[in-house]
Design an enzyme around this catalytic site. Structure first.
Site, short mmCIF file in Angstrom:
data_model
loop_
_atom_site.label_atom_id
_atom_site.label_comp_id
_atom_site.label_asym_id
_atom_site.label_seq_id
_atom_site.Cartn_x
_atom_site.Cartn_y
_atom_site.Cartn_z
N ASP A 175 -3.54 30.48 -7.35
CA ASP A 175 -2.75 30.44 -8.43
C ASP A 175 -1.68 31.67 -8.24
O ASP A 175 -0.41 31.63 -8.84
CB ASP A 175 -3.62 30.85 -9.80
CG ASP A 175 -4.74 29.97 -10.06
OD1 ASP A 175 -4.17 28.40 -9.72
OD2 ASP A 175 -5.56 30.12 -10.28
N HIS A 202 -9.33 29.57 -13.29
CA HIS A 202 -8.80 28.65 -12.28
C HIS A 202 -8.46 27.31 -12.76
O HIS A 202 -8.96 26.39 -11.86
CB HIS A 202 -9.46 28.86 -11.05
CG HIS A 202 -9.01 28.18 -9.70
ND1 HIS A 202 -7.60 28.55 -9.51
CD2 HIS A 202 -9.33 27.28 -8.81
CE1 HIS A 202 -7.41 27.93 -8.24
NE2 HIS A 202 -8.37 27.05 -7.93
#
Length: 339
Positions: A175, A202
């Protein structure tokens, strides 16, 4: 050829420093799920890491071939492949760091609940083996859904009496990698100079890049912030669509996993000021697990940092993610505690 070899090593240095030939302590790294789509490129990257002296590659099948392949690379790590559950314990013995990309990707016709049950069961079994054979090792959890698999691992280790919250990490580095890339592209910045904090979890809305705290700081319109945030959150879907349903984010995930693993090893080796973002047991929010900036040291997590000053958009993002993240954590805990 020599320059390409050096360049490959440099790419793993999160700090951007050139590879140094200085001696590092012997470290054994184990990749569980090494024959898979993430596992194979991750095994390659760990083979060329200057911090790895022994690399154990494990999967249900196919691992001896992967080990033979990467084992021909002229870097210092000695490689051995282990296949089948009966060899899992031997693979784990003496590990300093265990990376878990094991599991299956979501396939056509498979519900998220189907995917959860399969991967949760795999993670539970592998974590139990870690607790029995190398309880002091750092664990890097890549297997999805990370928001649930990290709590599953924690509960499994608690049952064995070997849980150490400083040594269990959900790998959210992809990310961060995506946010840096998208931010740099949007504003024509040198991506090597860019940092973007990414907090939360996530998956989807639980992924929150904090562009107000990005460096170097540049002006973004509210529309640009929203577009960059949503692109970061939907990065996995972007890859799946580009691959026309024939795969997911394997190469970029392997790269991000190697970056985080190297950071963990640098911390273990006593390097000062090693910082990353990771999904760990945390009191930053009311949730028991949360991803934020951490400092890595010789025992794993050395310090967990707060969220800093958030703008209204980011405060709303944190508020929006809490119910979903809470539900994912509870789902993981419940699964782990089922007989």
């Amino acid at each position: 050829m020599n320059s390409l070899f050096r360049a490959g090593k440099q790419v793993l240095q999160a700090s951007g420093r050139a590879f140094s030939a200085a001696a590092n302590p012997d470290r054994k790294v184990v990749v569980l799920g090494a024959a898979g789509g993430i596992g194979q490129p991750l095994s390659l990257l760990m083979k060329i890491s200057p911090y790895v002296s022994e690399l154990a590659l494990y999967d249900i099948a196919g691992t001896p071939g992967v080990a033979a392949d990467v084992g021909h690379i002229n870097s210092k790590a000695k490689v051995k492949g282990y296949a089948g559950e009966e060899n899992l314990g031997e693979a784990l013995k003496g590990a300093d760091l265990v990376i878990i990309p094991a599991g299956v990707p979501r396939k056509p016709g498979m519900t998220r609940d189907d995917l959860f049950k399969i991967n949760a069961g795999i993670v539970k079994g592998l974590t139990k083996a870690i607790g029995e054979h190398c309880p002091g090792a750092l664990i890097n959890m890549i297997s999805n859904p990370v928001n649930s698999t990290v709590p599953i691992a924690a509960e499994t280790l608690k049952k064995l009496g070997v849980y150490n919250p400083s040594k269990l990490f959900g790998v959210t580095t992809l990310d961060v990698v995506r946010a840096r890339t998208f931010y740099a592209e949007k504003k024509n910045l040198n991506v090597a100079d860019v940092d973007v904090p990414v907090v939360g979890g996530h998956a989807g809305v639980t992924i929150l890049p904090l562009f107000s705290q990005a460096t170097p700081s540049v002006d973004l319109t509210p529309e640009e912030v929203d577009q960059l945030t949503k692109r970061t959150q939907d990065g996995g879907t972007e890859v799946v669509q580009a691959k026309a349903g024939k795969g997911s984010a394997t190469l970029s995930m392997a790269y991000a996993g190697a970056l985080f693993a190297d950071a963990c090893l640098r911390g273990l080796n006593g390097e000062a000021n090693v910082f990353e973002y990771s999904y760990v047991e945390s009191d930053v929010t009311e949730l028991p697990f949360f991803s934020s900036k951490i400092k890595l040291g010789s025992e794993g997590v050395e310090e967990i940092y707060g969220l800093g000053e958030l703008n209204d958009y980011e405060k709303a993002g944190v508020k929006a993610m809490i119910p979903e993240l809470s539900s994912s954590i509870e789902k993981g805990i419940k699964f782990a505690n089922e007989a």
